[in-house]
Design a protein around this motif. Sequence first.
Motif, mmCIF file in Angstrom:
data_model
loop_
_atom_site.group_PDB
_atom_site.id
_atom_site.type_symbol
_atom_site.label_atom_id
_atom_site.label_comp_id
_atom_site.label_asym_id
_atom_site.label_seq_id
_atom_site.Cartn_x
_atom_site.Cartn_y
_atom_site.Cartn_z
ATOM 1 N N THR A 275 97.748 5.303 -35.181
ATOM 2 C CA THR A 275 96.834 6.428 -34.894
ATOM 3 C C THR A 275 97.353 7.680 -35.657
ATOM 4 N N TYR A 276 98.606 8.032 -35.474
ATOM 5 C CA TYR A 276 99.119 9.245 -36.012
ATOM 6 C C TYR A 276 99.253 9.037 -37.460
ATOM 7 N N CYS A 277 99.602 7.771 -38.129
ATOM 8 C CA CYS A 277 99.793 7.804 -39.380
ATOM 9 C C CYS A 277 98.354 7.966 -39.781
ATOM 10 N N ASN A 278 97.295 7.281 -39.726
ATOM 11 C CA ASN A 278 96.065 7.290 -40.051
ATOM 12 C C ASN A 278 95.628 8.743 -40.029
ATOM 13 N N LEU A 279 95.764 9.584 -39.126
ATOM 14 C CA LEU A 279 95.666 10.865 -39.122
ATOM 15 C C LEU A 279 96.126 11.765 -40.283
ATOM 16 N N LEU A 280 97.148 11.182 -40.673
ATOM 17 C CA LEU A 280 97.886 11.942 -42.053
ATOM 18 C C LEU A 280 97.519 11.168 -43.188
ATOM 19 N N GLY A 281 96.692 10.255 -43.002
ATOM 20 C CA GLY A 281 96.072 9.493 -44.358
ATOM 21 C C GLY A 281 97.128 8.605 -44.795
ATOM 22 N N LYS A 282 97.994 8.116 -43.937
ATOM 23 C CA LYS A 282 98.951 7.071 -44.293
ATOM 24 C C LYS A 282 98.898 5.670 -43.882
ATOM 25 N N ASP B 269 106.874 23.450 -42.939
ATOM 26 C CA ASP B 269 106.165 22.333 -43.340
ATOM 27 C C ASP B 269 106.481 21.113 -42.891
ATOM 28 N N PRO B 270 106.225 20.451 -41.935
ATOM 29 C CA PRO B 270 106.878 19.189 -40.945
ATOM 30 C C PRO B 270 106.481 18.007 -41.934
ATOM 31 N N LEU B 271 105.852 18.218 -42.942
ATOM 32 C CA LEU B 271 105.629 16.903 -44.053
ATOM 33 C C LEU B 271 106.404 16.968 -45.117
ATOM 34 N N SER B 272 107.377 17.859 -45.388
ATOM 35 C CA SER B 272 108.114 18.129 -46.344
ATOM 36 C C SER B 272 109.577 18.088 -46.141
ATOM 37 N N PHE B 273 110.458 17.510 -47.093
ATOM 38 C CA PHE B 273 111.870 17.558 -46.698
ATOM 39 C C PHE B 273 112.751 18.663 -47.272
ATOM 40 N N VAL B 274 113.801 19.142 -46.661
ATOM 41 C CA VAL B 274 114.616 19.846 -47.580
ATOM 42 C C VAL B 274 116.002 19.270 -47.558
ATOM 43 N N SER B 275 117.004 19.667 -48.742
ATOM 44 C CA SER B 275 117.972 19.297 -48.718
ATOM 45 C C SER B 275 119.261 20.391 -48.383
ATOM 46 N N GLN B 276 120.382 19.888 -48.034
ATOM 47 C CA GLN B 276 121.373 20.628 -47.645
ATOM 48 C C GLN B 276 121.117 22.064 -47.393
ATOM 49 N N ARG B 277 120.091 22.354 -46.503
ATOM 50 C CA ARG B 277 119.774 23.438 -45.894
ATOM 51 C C ARG B 277 119.297 23.304 -44.683
#
Length: 331
Positions: A40-47, A271-279
């Motif tokens: 259900t959660y994935c579907n809400l995100l269109g995934k 932005d909880p749907l994006s990743f950050v690196s080494q910060r």
Amino acid sequence: MTQIEQIKERIFLPLSRQEFNQVALSLFAEQYKHVVPYRTYCNLLGKSTDNVFNVDEIPFLPIELFKAHKILHSAAVPEAEFLSSGTTGSAQSVHYVPDLRFYERCFSQAFNKRYGPVDQYVVLALLPSYLERTGSSLVYMAQSLIEQSRHSESGFYLDQLQDLRKLMHELGTQRKRILLLGVSYALLDLAQMGPWELPSDTIIMETGGMKGKRAEWTKAALHQELSTQFGLKNIHSEYGMTELMSQAYALSEGKFQAPPWMRVLTRDPEDPLSFVSQRTGGINIIDLANIYSCAFVATQDLGKVNSDGSFYLLGRFDHSDIRGCNLLLEA
């Protein structure tokens, strides 16, 4: 052999990065199909399995959903229900575990990879906040490690700090290796009962926070105080949670190493749907051992992941910080 059984065996084999990703994608497909709240959660995100082809496209389930929904594979029957700690009246997360022997295998192998065979230690557990409630996965793990240690002195302590202090000095005199796993505030209480003369190979391992007993400390300040009081160069840490099957350990300076079947990532705090690196970012965890619930969990912890996969804990989101994830749940 079912897909689940195949994954359970495969995660303990040496996995290249590509093989880890393959298992993660297989597990995503399995859990999307059979764990209804996650689907259900994935579907809400269109995934869905129709458009997720890479690991970095897999949605991470906000950990708060373990409080409101039964996160469990549709074909699984729980053997145990582990409950998170929480303040009086607050909702608790529930992790339904269908296979306790598999859980034991996970935490035993994770421990052995960092510390070697547990039977070389006298395992002492100072976990008052956890012992005073039911359904603690940490108490279950500690009990198993105590039994595996095969030392008659191994055991739990609630508030018998004088007895524990005396025993630790006796064990040190006998040159028996000590591993003390304790909740932070109780370790501080014990440390202040010095003076201490412990062997240099003594392991003091903190887990959890102050549980409302003291003001929260930064991990660096906590470790400095414990190191000074106990007279030890390093203080160790265990990082785990009710909603996971696996644990990471820090042997020094708060630098955590996860077992091979667990990967830590950081998401953008804005932005909880994006990743950050080494910060600094919110900690997302892939725990391939979380086969029967959800292997992809967005925690409320803040941290930083190094290029080698090790990571540091830097704090927690407050309620306003996690609003971004909650808005997705309210959609």
